[in-house]
Design a protein around this motif. Structure first.
Motif, PDB file in Angstrom:
ATOM      1  N   ASP A   2       0.803  -1.154  -0.014  1.00  0.00           N
ATOM      2  CA  ASP A   2      -0.187  -0.033   0.044  1.00  0.00           C
ATOM      3  C   ASP A   2       1.023   1.137   0.032  1.00  0.00           C
ATOM      4  O   ASP A   2       1.411   1.623   0.889  1.00  0.00           O
ATOM      5  N   LEU A   3       0.837   1.909  -1.151  1.00  0.00           N
ATOM      6  CA  LEU A   3       1.656   2.999  -1.395  1.00  0.00           C
ATOM      7  C   LEU A   3       0.782   4.302  -1.759  1.00  0.00           C
ATOM      8  O   LEU A   3      -0.072   4.114  -2.248  1.00  0.00           O
ATOM      9  N   ASN A   4       1.144   5.465  -1.193  1.00  0.00           N
ATOM     10  CA  ASN A   4       0.435   6.814  -1.374  1.00  0.00           C
ATOM     11  C   ASN A   4       1.344   7.582  -2.245  1.00  0.00           C
ATOM     12  O   ASN A   4       2.789   7.612  -2.053  1.00  0.00           O
ATOM     13  N   ASP A   7       4.817   9.205  -0.409  1.00  0.00           N
ATOM     14  CA  ASP A   7       5.585   8.535   0.543  1.00  0.00           C
ATOM     15  C   ASP A   7       7.302   8.536   0.263  1.00  0.00           C
ATOM     16  O   ASP A   7       7.623   8.469  -1.128  1.00  0.00           O
ATOM     17  N   VAL A   9      10.245   6.038   0.055  1.00  0.00           N
ATOM     18  CA  VAL A   9      10.593   4.394  -0.098  1.00  0.00           C
ATOM     19  C   VAL A   9      12.009   4.384  -0.001  1.00  0.00           C
ATOM     20  O   VAL A   9      12.870   5.340  -0.658  1.00  0.00           O
ATOM     21  N   GLU A  23      11.229   9.583  -3.315  1.00  0.00           N
ATOM     22  CA  GLU A  23       9.865  10.037  -3.256  1.00  0.00           C
ATOM     23  C   GLU A  23       8.948   9.505  -4.364  1.00  0.00           C
ATOM     24  O   GLU A  23       9.261   9.824  -5.447  1.00  0.00           O
ATOM     25  N   VAL A  56       9.342   1.448   3.758  1.00  0.00           N
ATOM     26  CA  VAL A  56       8.581   2.813   3.449  1.00  0.00           C
ATOM     27  C   VAL A  56       8.381   3.566   4.781  1.00  0.00           C
ATOM     28  O   VAL A  56       8.289   3.187   5.559  1.00  0.00           O
ATOM     29  N   LYS A  57       8.879   4.765   4.367  1.00  0.00           N
ATOM     30  CA  LYS A  57       8.744   5.960   5.375  1.00  0.00           C
ATOM     31  C   LYS A  57       7.626   6.856   4.962  1.00  0.00           C
ATOM     32  O   LYS A  57       7.865   7.573   3.984  1.00  0.00           O
ATOM     33  N   GLU A  58       6.504   6.853   5.765  1.00  0.00           N
ATOM     34  CA  GLU A  58       5.334   7.452   5.332  1.00  0.00           C
ATOM     35  C   GLU A  58       5.497   8.803   5.318  1.00  0.00           C
ATOM     36  O   GLU A  58       6.127   9.370   6.652  1.00  0.00           O
ATOM     37  N   ASN A  59       5.392   9.722   4.519  1.00  0.00           N
ATOM     38  CA  ASN A  59       5.353  11.242   4.432  1.00  0.00           C
ATOM     39  C   ASN A  59       4.374  11.972   5.457  1.00  0.00           C
ATOM     40  O   ASN A  59       3.204  11.437   5.272  1.00  0.00           O
ATOM     41  N   GLU A  60       5.045  12.601   6.408  1.00  0.00           N
ATOM     42  CA  GLU A  60       3.600  13.140   7.454  1.00  0.00           C
ATOM     43  C   GLU A  60       3.158  14.329   6.842  1.00  0.00           C
ATOM     44  O   GLU A  60       3.667  15.354   6.342  1.00  0.00           O
TER      45      GLU A  60
END
Length: 60
Positions: A2-4, A7, A9, A23, A56-60
């Motif tokens: 699940d990627l947005n 995000d 990576v 990104e 994955v490091k989710e973007n805040e």
């Protein structure tokens, strides 16, 4: 996976500039990734991208 959009990576292999963080700027059949170090953008097929993503490091 699940990627947005937006995000960050971490890929298994680094970009030629040495950075492993990218990104996600476009999702679909192909992913468009932007290097977080040199800001270069490139397209990669979804199947190849999903195999190459380590974390994955989710973007805040």
């Amino acid at each position: 996976m699940d990627l947005n959009l937006g995000d960050i990576v971490i890929m298994k292999k680094p970009h030629p500039c040495g950075c492993r963080e990218f990104e996600i700027t476009r999702l679909g059949v192909d992913y468009k990734l932007k290097c977080c170090n040199c800001q270069r953008e490139f397209m990669i097929p979804r199947v190849k991208a999903e195999k190459s993503i380590k974390a994955v490091k989710e973007n805040e």
